[in-house]
Design a protein around this motif. Sequence first.
Motif: not given
Length: 252
Positions: A42-46, A90-91, A96-98, A152-153
Amino acid sequence: MFEISLDLVLILIAAGFAAGFIDAIAGGGGLITVPALMLAGVSPAQALATNKVQAVFGTATAIISYARRGLVDPRTQWRAALVAGAGGVLGAALVSYLPTDKLRLILPVILIGVAAFFALKPGLNDLDRRQRIVPAIFTACIVPFIGFYDGLLGPGAGSFYMIAFVTLAGYGVLKATAHTKLLNLFSNLGGLLSFALIGHPLWLLGVTMGAAQILGAALGARLAARIGARLIKPLLVGTSTILALRLLWDMF
């Protein structure tokens, strides 16, 4: 297109069970499931998005188990839960931006500090102690930051909630564990809401792993309620340390 075989599904189900068990007691279930998903291709984002799907089942089960034993009353914690959920939304939306890579550099140090705190601080047991801040300030100043980090993480969020409840709210270890789960659930739900829009979770796989999470979390919460700090503290120290070492390995 991601394809998965029956043997990989069985491995991921086992990972979900183990993660639910450990997460219900000490947090850190993502330490098992995220790497397992990525090893399955599985890809990291998925993997992050799918992890949120299955984690919801485990945390919800743990909450129900702790509530039935009178260790937490969700009706008194709903405001903090909503704040955690907003932080998670929000996190995950800003992932993708932080500069998450830079944040990961300091995370192992923080996790080792958490492990050292629970391993070395005397007097940490299931008895409540002096409250350092009132619940309203705890909800307004502590909960949103951990919820944001969870979206976020993610890794270690349960440990951060735990240490905040113990050091600032004055909760005993078992009570802190029980109260952590509701906030974890809502920050997971918030993160999942954002990931559903940007991360495309694998819903069927997530739900399948979630069913195993239910069984693992029910067993873990039952044992934690019975044994208390004598079980929670060693597992919390162990999962925080292993997670820190894994993050260091990934870096170097």
